[in-house]
Design a protein around this motif. Structure first.
Motif, PDB file in Angstrom:
ATOM      1  N   GLN A   1      -4.782  -1.733   8.025  1.00 49.86           N
ATOM      2  CA  GLN A   1      -4.895  -1.223   9.392  1.00 49.86           C
ATOM      3  C   GLN A   1      -5.055  -2.339  10.418  1.00 49.86           C
ATOM      4  O   GLN A   1      -4.521  -2.258  11.530  1.00 49.86           O
TER       5      GLN A   1
ATOM      6  N   ARG B   1       0.280  10.004   0.780  1.00 44.35           N
ATOM      7  CA  ARG B   1      -0.009   8.771   1.521  1.00 44.35           C
ATOM      8  C   ARG B   1       0.578   8.808   2.926  1.00 44.35           C
ATOM      9  O   ARG B   1      -0.042   8.329   3.880  1.00 44.35           O
TER      10      ARG B   1
ATOM     11  N   ASN C   1      -3.618   2.244   5.844  1.00 48.86           N
ATOM     12  CA  ASN C   1      -4.968   2.563   5.379  1.00 48.86           C
ATOM     13  C   ASN C   1      -5.916   1.435   5.749  1.00 48.86           C
ATOM     14  O   ASN C   1      -5.554   0.512   6.501  1.00 48.86           O
TER      15      ASN C   1
ATOM     16  N   LEU D   1      -4.190   8.940  10.207  1.00 49.75           N
ATOM     17  CA  LEU D   1      -4.938   7.763  10.643  1.00 49.75           C
ATOM     18  C   LEU D   1      -4.348   7.198  11.936  1.00 49.75           C
ATOM     19  O   LEU D   1      -5.089   6.842  12.861  1.00 49.75           O
TER      20      LEU D   1
ATOM     21  N   GLN E   1       0.806  -1.219   0.000  1.00 50.15           N
ATOM     22  CA  GLN E   1       0.000   0.000   0.000  1.00 50.15           C
ATOM     23  C   GLN E   1       0.844   1.277   0.000  1.00 50.15           C
ATOM     24  O   GLN E   1       0.389   2.313  -0.446  1.00 50.15           O
TER      25      GLN E   1
ATOM     26  N   SER F   1      -1.613  11.073   5.094  1.00 49.55           N
ATOM     27  CA  SER F   1      -2.865  10.423   5.500  1.00 49.55           C
ATOM     28  C   SER F   1      -2.593   9.281   6.482  1.00 49.55           C
ATOM     29  O   SER F   1      -3.390   9.024   7.392  1.00 49.55           O
ATOM     30  N   SER F   2      -1.458   8.596   6.331  1.00 45.66           N
ATOM     31  CA  SER F   2      -1.097   7.524   7.258  1.00 45.66           C
ATOM     32  C   SER F   2      -0.882   8.072   8.652  1.00 45.66           C
ATOM     33  O   SER F   2      -1.362   7.508   9.652  1.00 45.66           O
TER      34      SER F   2
END
Length: 723
Positions: A305, A329, A301, A336, A297, A332-333
């Motif tokens: 996860q 990415r 995500n 999260l 990935q 956003s990682s």
């Protein structure tokens, strides 16, 4: 993680991390058995550690036949073995069937140095931050098979010393033709632990294209009749018995389904539970996803996860993000991870330096930007490039390259050079140290060398490598304060006081030059003594030692040392000892140590520091000698003996003799002289080649305990008859 080079049999290739697109690389493959050493200088066995390793090791299994005395680092398949026959020098083993009691090499593979606590001093430069990104380092120290347990009779080795910037080290390797579960060898663990760095073994399920078999994945996550995961329990048992800190799990064998993915998640949770009593950790590599298929990935995500955190809580401690990441990415990682309550710095963004080292093109601002908070942590893949790319692989050449990789082109973390494509770790993360208790000593020994020295004399002229003998070296290499010309500061292998190397300051000094050494947290009393062993090979020099009793007010400010002058060494080859009483600083804490060199003439300076120590009062006497030295096994061929030795630790006494740092083994020649053969932090040592001296009837071995100040015990003796 998958790459291999042309012409390599995929069944015998130690496959490396996958990227898009897959490309061959000269150094991306460890052919099975390639480069395997014939054994090594030696070191290690097992005393109690901070983990739940038994205080007394289990009785060893049967000693191997004479043709196979060399102990090697351990590797296994989870349960079932490949079809066919293993290649030369390879032994196929089932982890499910392993027990400590049946392991003939246990004493040689068990680390004994406990994981030291660390502290973070004020950084020498504002760009080096504490409490944000960390660094994981994935290193291949040798082949999977025939990787010597206890060092090698060569100075050409990856003698990693920049532990101050590393949080976690992964013992990288594995292949379908050798084994896919690797336990780190003891010298690496002991050196890392001395510097507070955790070491993880590697579970590598290779891609099908390179010999991977989905049955091995199923073997790994199998349940027994009680619903438990036997391989998870075995992995925890191996780590606790050998003394390392957990596992890096990399499942790249494609072809699974969601049921297998669910089983893998449950396995990881079982591994986490089994390892918890021993303080073990798990890192998951971004490959298999929740569908059971391999789909890298390049992010944390929804698809991966559940291997990091699911509805019931943490599944693994950290996640290594595949090299396919993009700035978006990673952002956003991190977001999260924050929402999951885990923290963005529990994610390692993969940075591949295997082929190009400091010439690698990396989008650093996506990981560790300069002007804002770090996004995630950094995972360096194969930094041993600093050795592998060299034509001259002498120890000095290697350390010059390694210093540049970790510190930057300026070789001074307080004054980084203008940044090009490379963002050196020292300019990003704050260094850490473990020097927080007395006594403390450093002889600037890197864990390899062309000779072995004691008290400035050569006791062996044979090259050697063994990280377990490495000192706690200065973390900042090298911070130099001067208003004049900056001298060259290096670890030098031409002369040493003890071990294989010393610290060399050389150049034409136009003003005094202060060289920062260790960051410390040492309590000072009226009886605290500091000692330097040093030599001036050319030109008279003035020498002062600096002790800082407070830290700088902010990162980047100079350390405020108090200076004590030493009696100047006479020019020439001789070593001189200077002692300083620190009673004037009693009740304070030493936050740093340094030396300041002043040229007394106009010529160039060549000054060496052979050893530095700080202690309270007297040395406290010598440690107690070991007992019951024994030749456990031997083989004699053409007047040369291959030997396995063991001994016992001296029993503890109420007076508590000085703590044993390691043991050293020598032989006594017929003329009465002593020759160093090897050392170990444990109680067993393998000697690959002991030649007969003249017509001697037996070789005489001596084993000495050595404490933290390098004081040696009286010898314990044993012999091996030549007939």
């Amino acid at each position: 993680m998958s790459e291999t080079g042309p012409g390599v049999d995929p069944r015998t290739a130690a496959v490396t991390p996958a990227r898009a697109p897959v490309r061959p690389t000269r150094r991306g493959v460890l052919a099975a058995g390639a480069g395997a050493g014939a054994g090594g200088l030696a070191l290690l066995g097992p005393p109690p550690t901070a983990r739940a390793v038994p205080a007394a090791p289990a009785p060893p299994g049967p000693v191997p036949a004479a043709a196979a005395l060399t102990p090697y680092a351990s590797y296994w398949f989870p349960d079932s073995l490949p079809a066919g026959t293993p290649g030369p020098g390879i032994v196929w083993r089932s982890l499910k069937r392993w027990t400590p009691e049946s392991d003939p090499d246990l004493a040689h593979n068990t680390a004994t140095v406990p994981l030291a606590p660390r502290f973070t001093p004020v950084a020498p430069h504002p760009g080096a931050r504490a409490g944000q990104a960390r660094i994981s380092s994935l290193v291949s120290f040798g082949p999977t098979a025939r990787n010597p347990s206890q060092g090698s009779p060569t100075a050409d080795s990856y003698a990693l010393t920049h532990w101050a910037y590393i949080d976690e080290l992964v013992f990288w390797g594995g292949s379908a033709g050798e084994g896919i579960v690797l336990a780190p060898n003891a010298p690496v663990i002991d050196a890392a632990h001395r510097n507070g760095v955790r070491v993880l073994g590697n579970v590598f399920l290779p891609p099908v294209a390179y010999g991977g078999d989905l049955q091995w994945t199923r073997d790994l996550v199998q349940r027994d009749s009680s619903g438990r995961f036997p391989i998870a329990a075995q992995l925890a048992l191996v780590a606790a018995a050998y003394g390392f800190d957990g596992w890096f799990v990399n499942a790249e064998t494609d072809g699974g389904d969601s049921e297998l993915a669910s089983r893998m998640r449950e396995f990881l949770r079982a591994l986490r539970t089994a390892g918890a009593p021993h303080g073990l950790r798990t890192t998951w590599y971004d490959a298999m996803n929740s569908t059971g298929r391999v789909g890298w990935q390049g992010a944390l995500n929804a698809l991966n996860q559940e291997f990091f955190e699911d509805r019931t809580g943490p599944v693994s401690d950290t996640l290594f993000v595949d090299f396919r990441w993009t700035p978006e990415r990673l952002a956003s990682s991190g977001a999260l991870a924050d929402r999951l309550g885990r923290g963005r710095h529990e994610l390692w963004a993969g940075v591949d330096v295997e082929s190009n080292g400091w010439n690698s093109s990396v989008r650093w601002d996506a990981i560790v930007p300069r002007g804002r908070d770090h996004v995630v942590s950094c995972g360096l893949y194969r930094p041993e490039w600093t050795r592998e790319h060299l034509t001259d692989r002498s120890p000095g050449a290697f350390h010059r390259a390694d210093d540049r990789f970790w510190t930057g082109e300026s070789l001074d973390p307080s004054r980084p050079a203008p940044e090009g494509t490379w963002r050196a770790p020292a300019t990003v993360v704050a260094d850490r140290s473990t020097v927080a208790a007395l006594p403390f000593a450093c002889s600037f020994n890197t864990g390899h060398g062309e000779r072995w020295y004691e008290a400035g004399e050569v006791l062996s002229d044979a090259p050697w490598s063994h990280l377990g003998l490495q000192d706690r070296l200065p973390g900042r290499r090298w911070v130099v304060e001067t208003s004049g010309t900056r001298p060259t500061v290096t670890l030098d292998f031409a002369r040493a006081w003890r071990g294989g190397s010393s610290l060399l300051v050389a150049g034409r000094l136009t003003a005094p030059a202060a060289v920062g050494l260790h960051s410390t947290r040492l309590p000072l009393t009226r009886s605290t003594m500091l000692e330097l062993v040093h030599a001036a090979a050319s030109g008279p020099v003035g020498v002062e030692v600096g002790v800082a009793v407070r830290e700088p007010a902010a990162p980047g400010e100079p350390v405020p040392y108090t200076w004590f002058p030493a009696r100047e060494p006479a020019p020439g080859p001789g070593w001189r000892t200077a002692r300083f009483g620190l009673a004037a600083l009693a009740g304070r804490t030493a936050y740093g140590l340094a030396v300041r060199i002043t040229a007394r003439g106009s010529g160039p300076v060549e000054w060496r520091l052979g050893a530095l120590s700080v202690r309270d009062g007297s040395s406290g006497g010598r440690p107690a000698p070991p007992t019951a030295p024994t030749v456990d096994a031997s083989a004699v061929r053409d007047g040369t003996a291959e030997v396995r030795l063991s001994w016992r630790r001296a029993p503890r006494r109420p007076a508590r003799p000085p703590r044993v740092r390691h043991y050293e083994v020598s032989r006594v020649l017929p003329d009465g002289t002593r020759r160093f053969l090897g050392g170990t932090c444990g109680t067993a040592l393998y000697l690959p080649a002991v030649p007969r001296a003249g017509r001697e009837r037996a070789v005489a071995f001596e084993v000495r305990a050595v404490d933290e100040l390098y004081a040696a015990s009286a010898p314990a003796r044993t012999t091996l008859p030549w007939s």
